[in-house]
Design a protein around this motif. Sequence first.
Motif, PDB file in Angstrom:
ATOM      1  N   ILE A 177      -9.117  -3.373 -12.899  1.00 39.48           N
ATOM      2  CA  ILE A 177      -8.455  -3.942 -11.914  1.00 39.48           C
ATOM      3  C   ILE A 177      -9.285  -3.948 -10.561  1.00 39.48           C
ATOM      4  N   ASP A 178      -8.632  -4.713  -9.706  1.00 39.09           N
ATOM      5  CA  ASP A 178      -9.423  -4.559  -8.566  1.00 39.09           C
ATOM      6  C   ASP A 178      -9.686  -3.277  -7.596  1.00 39.09           C
ATOM      7  N   HIS A 179     -10.616  -2.619  -7.721  1.00 36.42           N
ATOM      8  CA  HIS A 179     -11.082  -0.988  -7.065  1.00 36.42           C
ATOM      9  C   HIS A 179     -10.706  -1.353  -5.542  1.00 36.42           C
ATOM     10  N   ALA A 180     -11.056  -2.172  -4.749  1.00 33.85           N
ATOM     11  CA  ALA A 180     -10.745  -2.386  -3.541  1.00 33.85           C
ATOM     12  C   ALA A 180      -9.415  -2.249  -3.100  1.00 33.85           C
ATOM     13  N   PHE A 181      -8.562  -2.755  -3.961  1.00 33.64           N
ATOM     14  CA  PHE A 181      -7.255  -2.673  -3.785  1.00 33.64           C
ATOM     15  C   PHE A 181      -6.677  -1.442  -4.214  1.00 33.64           C
ATOM     16  N   ALA A 182      -7.000  -0.873  -5.389  1.00 34.53           N
ATOM     17  CA  ALA A 182      -6.171   0.096  -6.088  1.00 34.53           C
ATOM     18  C   ALA A 182      -6.791   1.430  -5.574  1.00 34.53           C
ATOM     19  N   SER A 183      -8.275   1.608  -5.371  1.00 36.64           N
ATOM     20  CA  SER A 183      -8.654   2.873  -5.276  1.00 36.64           C
ATOM     21  C   SER A 183      -8.192   3.720  -4.000  1.00 36.64           C
ATOM     22  N   PRO A 184      -8.473   3.032  -2.880  1.00 35.95           N
ATOM     23  CA  PRO A 184      -7.892   3.946  -1.715  1.00 35.95           C
ATOM     24  C   PRO A 184      -6.212   4.054  -1.955  1.00 35.95           C
ATOM     25  N   LEU A 185      -5.617   3.361  -2.598  1.00 34.47           N
ATOM     26  CA  LEU A 185      -4.091   3.790  -2.728  1.00 34.47           C
ATOM     27  C   LEU A 185      -4.153   5.119  -3.633  1.00 34.47           C
ATOM     28  N   GLU A 218       2.148  -6.667  -8.918  1.00 32.98           N
ATOM     29  CA  GLU A 218       2.459  -6.290  -7.622  1.00 32.98           C
ATOM     30  C   GLU A 218       0.749  -6.663  -6.751  1.00 32.98           C
ATOM     31  N   THR A 219       0.872  -7.227  -5.681  1.00 31.15           N
ATOM     32  CA  THR A 219      -0.392  -7.348  -4.899  1.00 31.15           C
ATOM     33  C   THR A 219      -0.310  -6.616  -3.522  1.00 31.15           C
ATOM     34  N   GLU A 220       1.039  -6.736  -3.185  1.00 29.76           N
ATOM     35  CA  GLU A 220       1.433  -6.374  -1.784  1.00 29.76           C
ATOM     36  C   GLU A 220       1.064  -4.834  -1.703  1.00 29.76           C
ATOM     37  N   GLU A 221       0.281  -4.577  -0.684  1.00 29.39           N
ATOM     38  CA  GLU A 221      -0.212  -2.769  -0.821  1.00 29.39           C
ATOM     39  C   GLU A 221       0.846  -1.775  -0.480  1.00 29.39           C
ATOM     40  N   SER A 222       1.863  -2.262   0.482  1.00 27.69           N
ATOM     41  CA  SER A 222       2.894  -1.062   0.586  1.00 27.69           C
ATOM     42  C   SER A 222       3.747  -1.049  -0.483  1.00 27.69           C
ATOM     43  N   SER A 223       4.082  -2.099  -1.154  1.00 31.95           N
ATOM     44  CA  SER A 223       4.900  -2.065  -2.509  1.00 31.95           C
ATOM     45  C   SER A 223       4.202  -1.546  -3.513  1.00 31.95           C
ATOM     46  N   ALA A 224       2.974  -1.804  -3.668  1.00 35.62           N
ATOM     47  CA  ALA A 224       2.169  -0.937  -4.879  1.00 35.62           C
ATOM     48  C   ALA A 224       2.162   0.705  -4.289  1.00 35.62           C
ATOM     49  N   ALA A 225       1.835   0.902  -3.028  1.00 38.18           N
ATOM     50  CA  ALA A 225       1.813   2.419  -2.672  1.00 38.18           C
ATOM     51  C   ALA A 225       3.357   2.997  -2.954  1.00 38.18           C
ATOM     52  N   SER A 226       4.559   2.393  -2.741  1.00 41.25           N
ATOM     53  CA  SER A 226       5.655   2.983  -3.161  1.00 41.25           C
ATOM     54  C   SER A 226       5.687   3.163  -4.553  1.00 41.25           C
ATOM     55  N   ALA A 227       5.531   2.107  -5.360  1.00 40.61           N
ATOM     56  CA  ALA A 227       5.487   2.339  -7.076  1.00 40.61           C
ATOM     57  C   ALA A 227       4.628   3.427  -7.440  1.00 40.61           C
ATOM     58  N   LEU A 228       3.611   3.592  -6.599  1.00 37.30           N
ATOM     59  CA  LEU A 228       2.697   4.785  -7.033  1.00 37.30           C
ATOM     60  C   LEU A 228       3.061   6.160  -6.719  1.00 37.30           C
ATOM     61  N   GLY A 275     -10.895  -0.818   8.683  1.00 33.88           N
ATOM     62  CA  GLY A 275      -9.467  -0.602   9.080  1.00 33.88           C
ATOM     63  C   GLY A 275      -8.634  -1.059   7.970  1.00 33.88           C
ATOM     64  N   LEU A 276      -9.035  -2.066   7.256  1.00 33.71           N
ATOM     65  CA  LEU A 276      -8.243  -2.795   6.134  1.00 33.71           C
ATOM     66  C   LEU A 276      -8.168  -1.694   4.904  1.00 33.71           C
ATOM     67  N   LEU A 277      -9.209  -1.197   4.711  1.00 32.06           N
ATOM     68  CA  LEU A 277      -9.517  -0.034   3.743  1.00 32.06           C
ATOM     69  C   LEU A 277      -8.708   1.469   3.990  1.00 32.06           C
ATOM     70  N   LEU A 278      -8.685   1.582   5.184  1.00 34.10           N
ATOM     71  CA  LEU A 278      -8.187   2.905   5.764  1.00 34.10           C
ATOM     72  C   LEU A 278      -6.741   2.917   5.746  1.00 34.10           C
ATOM     73  N   ARG A 279      -6.279   1.749   6.160  1.00 32.23           N
ATOM     74  CA  ARG A 279      -4.714   1.656   6.300  1.00 32.23           C
ATOM     75  C   ARG A 279      -4.140   1.324   4.827  1.00 32.23           C
ATOM     76  N   ARG A 280      -5.067   0.813   3.900  1.00 33.46           N
ATOM     77  CA  ARG A 280      -4.683   1.101   2.406  1.00 33.46           C
ATOM     78  C   ARG A 280      -4.475   2.400   1.986  1.00 33.46           C
ATOM     79  N   GLN A 281      -5.567   3.328   2.156  1.00 36.20           N
ATOM     80  CA  GLN A 281      -5.481   4.728   1.748  1.00 36.20           C
ATOM     81  C   GLN A 281      -4.361   5.482   2.615  1.00 36.20           C
ATOM     82  N   SER A 282      -4.099   5.079   3.836  1.00 38.34           N
ATOM     83  CA  SER A 282      -2.949   5.936   4.704  1.00 38.34           C
ATOM     84  C   SER A 282      -1.727   5.399   4.001  1.00 38.34           C
TER      85      SER A 282
END
Length: 400
Positions: free
Chosen positions: A4-12, A47-57, A253-260
């Motif tokens: 899967i797309d690491h740039a999306f998933a790894s920081p989460l 799911e491709t929306e990061e805050s929803s993916a974060a909640s699921a995780l 910032g995009l990456l750090l926000r995702r991690q956050s």
Amino acid sequence: MSDIDHAFASPLVRGLYLEAFGRPVVLVSAEADPVPGQALSVDLGAETEESSAASALKDALAAWRAKRGGAAMPGCIVLLSGGKASAYWPGLGYDDALRRAKARDASPLAVPAAARADAGSASRRSAVVEGRIALVTGGAQGFGEEIVRGLAASGALVFVADLNLAGAEKLSATLNSEAGKTVAIPVAVNVADEASVAAMFALTAEKAGGIDLVVSNAGVLKASSVLSQETSSFKFVTDVNYVGFFLMTKHAGLLLRRQSRTAPRWATDIIQINSKSGLEGSNKNGSYAGSKFGGIGLVQSFALELVEWKIKVNAICPGNFLNGPLWSDPVKGLFVQYLQSGKVPGAKTVDDVRKSYEGKVPMRRGCEGPDVMRAIYYLVEQEYETGQALPVTGGQVMLS
Ligand SMILES: NC(=O)c1ccc[n+]([C@@H]2O[C@H](COP(=O)([O-])OP(=O)(O)OC[C@H]3O[C@@H](n4cnc5c(N)ncnc54)[C@H](O)[C@@H]3O)[C@@H](O)[C@H]2O)c1
């Protein structure tokens, strides 16, 4: 099954560990098939929306931990999404994470009770970067190299990012062999090119899961009179020093926000290496000083916006690095250039030019790598400050 797309998933995923441990971890990805026995598997569906993916995780992790009394974290997290899958292994350091991935060691990890209480304190200042994942642009030489060396010696994992990939590779190889483990990873970048900057941050997410400290250091100088400087030369300096910092902050910032999203208490840093020329004008050097003054405006503005994600944005304004290659290169260094151009009246040798510049500094010497490192440690350690421009000039430039 593809990754899967690491740039999306790894920081989460990395954020989950940052939140639980209160200290940095490196996260490496690997083939998920077969799913390791004790791993936490999370199906993100489409799911491709990061805050929803974060909640699921977060929900899946909370359920996993509740079953085990909350004292452990999964030794591996497997994500499934749209027919793709990846496994993520955390480690305390790059080689530790790689070893666990290779051994497919998914045994749960204990969360030390003291971990959260210790976060943020440091017995010695350099310890604040220990274990952190850092990236330094222009890291192959000059101040960048000093910062890379300082961070690696303090226990950080450092991405050495430079237009000069061969230089970044050479420095990384030297540091890794001196340390006997992976402390530096080279990466090519042109900070003035958006696709290149985006690809660089995607690579850090893929290789290490995310990032904690970004040092935007790459910069160029073309000293020239305002009456004669070619527009192309003015724009070149502006593109690297000013636009480059915008691109760096945008993609960091995009990456750090995702991690956050999964680590809301974890503070991260973007530090611009600015200059004393960002605080006062520089004669016949307007393109440089203008780009650096502008950088401070960006720092203040970006800091106001990104504070919501616990991303601090600050600048360090060093004085002249008189022992660095920009000044001391025997062929094209500024001492030689200024001697030849007669910029320092009465100077007959390179040493005369140097003495004249040392004489402008109340502390009578140029700025050095360790001076800048102390400022970096301070900014990382100081969780209650953002949007500042910190002079490191031996007293040459003072804030008003
Ligand atoms: N040298 C000084 O006296 C001094 C003083 C104050 C501030 N600074 C600032 O410190 C930073 C580093 O300066 P330095 O003198 O060490 O520089 P340097 O010229 O010695 O090294 C700069 C590095 O940046 C890389 N680089 C250049 N353009 C790039 C780009 N577009 N993308 C990626 N990498 C690129 C180069 O390959 C090189 O490795 C700059 O931002 C500079 O303005 C330097």
